[in-house]
Design a protein around this motif. Sequence first.
Motif, PDB file in Angstrom:
ATOM      1  N   ALA A  15       0.833  -1.203   0.000  1.00  0.00           N
ATOM      2  CA  ALA A  15       0.000   0.000   0.000  1.00  0.00           C
ATOM      3  C   ALA A  15       0.863   1.247   0.000  1.00  0.00           C
ATOM      4  O   ALA A  15       0.568   2.221  -0.700  1.00  0.00           O
ATOM      5  CB  ALA A  15      -0.930  -0.006   1.209  1.00  0.00           C
ATOM      6  N   VAL A  16       1.934   1.218   0.749  1.00  0.00           N
ATOM      7  CA  VAL A  16       2.847   2.363   0.792  1.00  0.00           C
ATOM      8  C   VAL A  16       3.502   2.557  -0.569  1.00  0.00           C
ATOM      9  O   VAL A  16       3.609   3.678  -1.069  1.00  0.00           O
ATOM     10  CB  VAL A  16       3.915   2.168   1.895  1.00  0.00           C
ATOM     11  CG1 VAL A  16       5.008   3.213   1.789  1.00  0.00           C
ATOM     12  CG2 VAL A  16       3.265   2.201   3.274  1.00  0.00           C
ATOM     13  N   GLN A  17       3.912   1.467  -1.191  1.00  0.00           N
ATOM     14  CA  GLN A  17       4.532   1.558  -2.518  1.00  0.00           C
ATOM     15  C   GLN A  17       3.557   2.135  -3.537  1.00  0.00           C
ATOM     16  O   GLN A  17       3.937   2.982  -4.353  1.00  0.00           O
ATOM     17  CB  GLN A  17       4.999   0.188  -2.992  1.00  0.00           C
ATOM     18  CG  GLN A  17       6.237  -0.303  -2.312  1.00  0.00           C
ATOM     19  CD  GLN A  17       6.651  -1.659  -2.837  1.00  0.00           C
ATOM     20  OE1 GLN A  17       5.888  -2.356  -3.499  1.00  0.00           O
ATOM     21  NE2 GLN A  17       7.878  -2.041  -2.541  1.00  0.00           N
ATOM     22  N   ARG A  18       2.310   1.696  -3.507  1.00  0.00           N
ATOM     23  CA  ARG A  18       1.314   2.216  -4.445  1.00  0.00           C
ATOM     24  C   ARG A  18       1.065   3.700  -4.210  1.00  0.00           C
ATOM     25  O   ARG A  18       0.931   4.472  -5.159  1.00  0.00           O
ATOM     26  CB  ARG A  18       0.015   1.433  -4.319  1.00  0.00           C
ATOM     27  CG  ARG A  18       0.118   0.046  -4.882  1.00  0.00           C
ATOM     28  CD  ARG A  18      -1.222  -0.679  -4.845  1.00  0.00           C
ATOM     29  NE  ARG A  18      -1.052  -2.060  -5.236  1.00  0.00           N
ATOM     30  CZ  ARG A  18      -1.392  -3.095  -4.491  1.00  0.00           C
ATOM     31  NH1 ARG A  18      -1.956  -2.911  -3.319  1.00  0.00           N
ATOM     32  NH2 ARG A  18      -1.183  -4.312  -4.919  1.00  0.00           N
ATOM     33  N   ALA A  19       1.003   4.114  -2.954  1.00  0.00           N
ATOM     34  CA  ALA A  19       0.787   5.532  -2.638  1.00  0.00           C
ATOM     35  C   ALA A  19       1.961   6.376  -3.121  1.00  0.00           C
ATOM     36  O   ALA A  19       1.768   7.467  -3.654  1.00  0.00           O
ATOM     37  CB  ALA A  19       0.597   5.712  -1.135  1.00  0.00           C
ATOM     38  N   ARG A  20       3.164   5.875  -2.960  1.00  0.00           N
ATOM     39  CA  ARG A  20       4.338   6.601  -3.451  1.00  0.00           C
ATOM     40  C   ARG A  20       4.297   6.739  -4.962  1.00  0.00           C
ATOM     41  O   ARG A  20       4.627   7.784  -5.514  1.00  0.00           O
ATOM     42  CB  ARG A  20       5.623   5.891  -3.030  1.00  0.00           C
ATOM     43  CG  ARG A  20       5.963   6.080  -1.593  1.00  0.00           C
ATOM     44  CD  ARG A  20       7.267   5.408  -1.267  1.00  0.00           C
ATOM     45  NE  ARG A  20       7.586   5.569   0.138  1.00  0.00           N
ATOM     46  CZ  ARG A  20       8.426   4.798   0.799  1.00  0.00           C
ATOM     47  NH1 ARG A  20       9.046   3.816   0.167  1.00  0.00           N
ATOM     48  NH2 ARG A  20       8.654   5.003   2.074  1.00  0.00           N
ATOM     49  N   LYS A  21       3.882   5.659  -5.642  1.00  0.00           N
ATOM     50  CA  LYS A  21       3.812   5.692  -7.105  1.00  0.00           C
ATOM     51  C   LYS A  21       2.791   6.726  -7.568  1.00  0.00           C
ATOM     52  O   LYS A  21       3.035   7.472  -8.508  1.00  0.00           O
ATOM     53  CB  LYS A  21       3.456   4.312  -7.647  1.00  0.00           C
ATOM     54  CG  LYS A  21       3.475   4.245  -9.147  1.00  0.00           C
ATOM     55  CD  LYS A  21       3.229   2.838  -9.646  1.00  0.00           C
ATOM     56  CE  LYS A  21       3.288   2.814 -11.160  1.00  0.00           C
ATOM     57  NZ  LYS A  21       3.047   1.479 -11.686  1.00  0.00           N
ATOM     58  N   VAL A  22       1.640   6.789  -6.901  1.00  0.00           N
ATOM     59  CA  VAL A  22       0.613   7.769  -7.258  1.00  0.00           C
ATOM     60  C   VAL A  22       1.157   9.180  -7.051  1.00  0.00           C
ATOM     61  O   VAL A  22       0.985  10.056  -7.895  1.00  0.00           O
ATOM     62  CB  VAL A  22      -0.669   7.542  -6.417  1.00  0.00           C
ATOM     63  CG1 VAL A  22      -1.618   8.717  -6.538  1.00  0.00           C
ATOM     64  CG2 VAL A  22      -1.344   6.255  -6.857  1.00  0.00           C
ATOM     65  N   GLY A  23       1.841   9.418  -5.935  1.00  0.00           N
ATOM     66  CA  GLY A  23       2.433  10.727  -5.683  1.00  0.00           C
ATOM     67  C   GLY A  23       3.495  11.078  -6.702  1.00  0.00           C
ATOM     68  O   GLY A  23       3.587  12.208  -7.170  1.00  0.00           O
ATOM     69  N   TYR A  24       4.304  10.110  -7.060  1.00  0.00           N
ATOM     70  CA  TYR A  24       5.350  10.312  -8.065  1.00  0.00           C
ATOM     71  C   TYR A  24       4.731  10.685  -9.406  1.00  0.00           C
ATOM     72  O   TYR A  24       5.150  11.641 -10.055  1.00  0.00           O
ATOM     73  CB  TYR A  24       6.160   9.020  -8.178  1.00  0.00           C
ATOM     74  CG  TYR A  24       7.236   9.034  -9.225  1.00  0.00           C
ATOM     75  CD1 TYR A  24       8.465   9.632  -8.967  1.00  0.00           C
ATOM     76  CD2 TYR A  24       7.037   8.446 -10.469  1.00  0.00           C
ATOM     77  CE1 TYR A  24       9.466   9.642  -9.924  1.00  0.00           C
ATOM     78  CE2 TYR A  24       8.028   8.449 -11.429  1.00  0.00           C
ATOM     79  CZ  TYR A  24       9.243   9.048 -11.143  1.00  0.00           C
ATOM     80  OH  TYR A  24      10.225   9.059 -12.097  1.00  0.00           O
ATOM     81  N   ASN A  25       3.708   9.946  -9.816  1.00  0.00           N
ATOM     82  CA  ASN A  25       3.045  10.234 -11.086  1.00  0.00           C
ATOM     83  C   ASN A  25       2.377  11.599 -11.061  1.00  0.00           C
ATOM     84  O   ASN A  25       2.397  12.329 -12.051  1.00  0.00           O
ATOM     85  CB  ASN A  25       2.017   9.150 -11.421  1.00  0.00           C
ATOM     86  CG  ASN A  25       2.667   7.856 -11.830  1.00  0.00           C
ATOM     87  OD1 ASN A  25       3.814   7.826 -12.240  1.00  0.00           O
ATOM     88  ND2 ASN A  25       1.934   6.767 -11.694  1.00  0.00           N
ATOM     89  N   LYS A  26       1.769  11.964  -9.933  1.00  0.00           N
ATOM     90  CA  LYS A  26       1.129  13.266  -9.824  1.00  0.00           C
ATOM     91  C   LYS A  26       2.163  14.375  -9.998  1.00  0.00           C
ATOM     92  O   LYS A  26       1.916  15.363 -10.674  1.00  0.00           O
ATOM     93  CB  LYS A  26       0.422  13.417  -8.481  1.00  0.00           C
ATOM     94  CG  LYS A  26      -0.300  14.744  -8.344  1.00  0.00           C
ATOM     95  CD  LYS A  26      -0.910  14.914  -6.967  1.00  0.00           C
ATOM     96  CE  LYS A  26      -1.636  16.212  -6.798  1.00  0.00           C
ATOM     97  NZ  LYS A  26      -0.937  17.401  -7.252  1.00  0.00           N
TER      98      LYS A  26
END
Length: 68
Positions: A15-26
């Motif tokens: 879940a943390v990895q997915r949240a980081r990826k979303v933030g990175y993409n944003k």
Amino acid sequence: MNSRGKSLYLPDDLAVQRARKVGYNKGWNDRNFQDMNIIEDALRESSDFQEFSKVLRKKMTELDRNVG
């Protein structure tokens, strides 16, 4: 991954990895939008490629000063 090929991550870690990826993409999407606005402004203010190049260079320098 360990030598057996199994993930060492727990479900919470995923879940943390997915949240980081979303933030990175944003962040990249925001930067893309900002860059496109700068390029469009430079196109509107210029009449040929050399002038476009000068205007774009000037805008990028101003952006660098404002960020730094």
